[in-house]
Design an enzyme around this catalytic site. Structure first.
Site, PDB file in Angstrom:
ATOM      1  N   PRO A  17       1.125  -1.616  -0.399  1.00 58.46           N
ATOM      2  CA  PRO A  17      -0.467   0.081   0.011  1.00 58.46           C
ATOM      3  C   PRO A  17       0.671   1.344   0.132  1.00 58.46           C
ATOM      4  O   PRO A  17       2.284   1.378   0.661  1.00 58.46           O
ATOM      5  CB  PRO A  17      -0.903  -0.401   1.342  1.00 58.46           C
ATOM      6  N   SER A 266       7.133   4.414   9.968  1.00 50.88           N
ATOM      7  CA  SER A 266       6.853   3.669   8.951  1.00 50.88           C
ATOM      8  C   SER A 266       5.434   3.058   8.876  1.00 50.88           C
ATOM      9  O   SER A 266       4.544   3.094   9.219  1.00 50.88           O
ATOM     10  CB  SER A 266       7.908   2.324   9.485  1.00 50.88           C
ATOM     11  N   LYS A 267       5.419   2.039   8.362  1.00 46.31           N
ATOM     12  CA  LYS A 267       4.561   0.640   7.270  1.00 46.31           C
ATOM     13  C   LYS A 267       3.949   0.229   8.544  1.00 46.31           C
ATOM     14  O   LYS A 267       2.555   0.035   8.349  1.00 46.31           O
ATOM     15  CB  LYS A 267       4.162   0.143   6.129  1.00 46.31           C
ATOM     16  N   ARG A 268       4.696   0.223   8.824  1.00 44.30           N
ATOM     17  CA  ARG A 268       4.374  -1.325  10.653  1.00 44.30           C
ATOM     18  C   ARG A 268       3.446  -0.068  11.904  1.00 44.30           C
ATOM     19  O   ARG A 268       3.306  -0.838  12.547  1.00 44.30           O
ATOM     20  CB  ARG A 268       5.127  -1.521  10.846  1.00 44.30           C
TER      21      ARG A 268
END
Length: 512
Positions: A17, A266-268
């Protein structure tokens, strides 16, 4: 550069994404292109097929459309003279440039296996150093600089796997001017011989992005700070390919930082820290794990974009609220900060609240009524009046039902703390008296209902402040909300009387 038409590109990889940092990069490219009457292109950089994620490309396109920052050329937005815009579809073109670099002595074949490279890294680690494939180590590796021409040709004819690496000069100063960071100077001894062409016949990012930027006539490369270490390599490639007079101007954007300022967002980090980091919901096609998006959380795209614009860029004045058109007029790369921008999820809610408040009551009522099945049969004028009252208390449109359900259905529960503290024989008698007073009223406007409330307090010798919150709870079930008597007037005399009588009949008095 000034005589060339401004052309910029957003070039994500379809590996998952689109992170909000990527959206900011796309936004700055969009704003710059629009400001200068240029072109904004979407290019999909899918040279690394091993990291391809199904659905990621469609997600990127949908996200840009939702944000309102649509490219005027590129994947999903229409072909221009430089189509196709997926690097995988441009694959046959890149080989000639790799061969040109080989022919001119700026690149070489390397036959080292992954096991041999691992072995070389381990040897260097034992001596306390980090392995770099460069002018010093390349002579000890298996490549066309260390092997004879006959041996090289024999290996190629035998179909042996190889990559093509750039030949970085041994002692040279590589310089580039970054619009945001000024002059960047790197010694070539600190650079390694990056792979330009892989064994699978695909170019790496480094070769493909330089070739594509040149072929697509890109004038400005606006991208994340993480690509700054690669910029000197790209400058060398422009030089070695004979395109030095067409090197784009670079602008490397600062990182987006976590709310505590401790590291890159971050994405996390998203749902783990309690807020989205993606523009739209994303379901991982393999794990089926879902990550939340700003759209589904109820954010307006205008608020999301306004917030992102100010993460790393500042306007000329103290203004914070900008339409997209205003951002275009105000934007300049020179006003982007070098240092990382700390993300503030509470400030993001504030932006959404500001955009909600400037929406017309009619717009809000239409959206509220169409999205909430429980009020779709209600009179639109009534819904509009409800929106007028509750919008000042909301951050999101999707909070309207929880904030104002009592305008449509009577409460089934009452705030326990208020009832425990305020409900007694005296307050019950007051509510019963107030219901009787209201029942005979010919005028139930906000002003008149407030007057009758105060008169009833005087009659029973009670201070009005002691019972206002209890009165609100009796008619709404909750302690907070819009102006009390405006809310009562909108609920209506008959319904208010009914709810007061219900409270008197159902609420339990405290034990003596």
């Amino acid at each position: 550069m000034s005589e060339r038409r401004v052309r910029v590109r957003f070039a994500p990889s379809p590996t998952g994404p689109l992170h909000m940092g990527g959206v900011r990069t796309a936004l700055y490219n969009y704003l710059f292109a629009k400001k200068h009457g240029g072109d904004f292109i979407l290019r999909i950089e899918d040279t690394d097929q091993t990291r391809f994620v199904s659905g990621a490309e469609a997600y990127i396109i949908e996200a840009l459309k939702w944000c309102g920052i649509e490219p005027n050329e590129g994947v999903g937005f229409g072909d221009g003279p430089h189509a196709p815009y997926r690097q995988s579809e441009r694959k046959p073109m890149y080989r000639q440039y790799a061969e040109q670099l080989l022919k001119d002595g700026h690149a070489y074949y390397a036959f080292d296996s992954s096991e041999e490279l691992d072995e070389a890294r381990k040897r260097m680690e034992k001596s306390g150093a980090i392995f770099m494939y460069n002018a010093i180590t390349r002579q000890n590796m298996k490549n066309s600089l260390s092997l004879s021409a006959d041996e090289v040709q024999k290996r190629i004819d035998a179909g042996e796997s190889y990559v093509i690496r750039i030949k970085i000069p041994r002692n040279e100063e590589v310089r580039l001017e970054d619009i945001i960071r000024g002059w960047v100077v790197v010694q070539s001894a600190q650079m390694d011989d990056k792979v330009l062409f892989k064994s699978d016949g695909m170019p790496t990012y480094h070769l493909a992005n330089v070739v594509d930027d040149y072929k697509m006539q890109i004038t400005h490369v606006i991208r994340g700070e993480e690509w700054l270490p690669s910029a000197p390599l790209h400058v060398l490639l422009y030089r070695y390919l004979g395109w030095e007079n067409r090197i784009p101007q670079f602008a490397h954007l600062p990182l987006l930082l976590r709310p505590d300022g401790n590291g890159k967002l971050s994405k996390r980090d998203g749902d783990r820290l309690g807020f989205p980091v993606f523009p739209l919901n994303w379901i991982d096609p393999v794990t089926k794990e879902q990550s939340s998006g700003y759209r589904e959380k109820g954010y307006f795209p205008e608020a999301f974009i306004n917030m992102l614009a100010l993460l790393g860029w500042h306007a000329s004045g103290n203004k914070e609220l900008f339409s997209l058109e205003e951002l275009v007029q105000e934007f300049s790369l020179e006003r982007i900060s070098k240092s990382g921008a700390k993300f503030d999820p509470e400030k993001t809610k504030w932006f959404n609240q500001q955009y909600l408040r400037v929406r017309s009551d009619e717009e809000l009522a239409k959206e509220f009524q169409s999205s909430e099945p429980r009020i779709q049969k209600e009179d639109f004028k009534y819904v509009k009046k409800v929106c007028t009252l509750i919008k000042e208390k909301a951050n999101f449109l999707n909070e309207f039902w929880s904030l104002g359900s009592y305008f449509f259905v009577e409460p089934t529960e009452y705030d326990k703390e208020v009832i425990k503290k305020r409900w007694n024989e005296k307050s019950k008698a007051f509510m019963a008296e107030l219901a009787t007073t209201y029942k005979s009223a010919s005028d139930f406007s906000a002003a008149n209902s407030e007057n009758m409330f105060k008169q009833t307090c005087e009659k029973l010798g009670i201070k009005s402040g002691e019972l206002m919150q209890l009165f609100r709870v009796c008619i709404s079930g909750v302690t907070g909300g819009p102006a009390l008597f405006e809310a009562a007037a909108l609920v209506g005399k008959g319904e208010v009387v009914k709810r007061l009588e219900k409270a008197c009949n159902t609420l339990t008095l405290p034990s003596p």
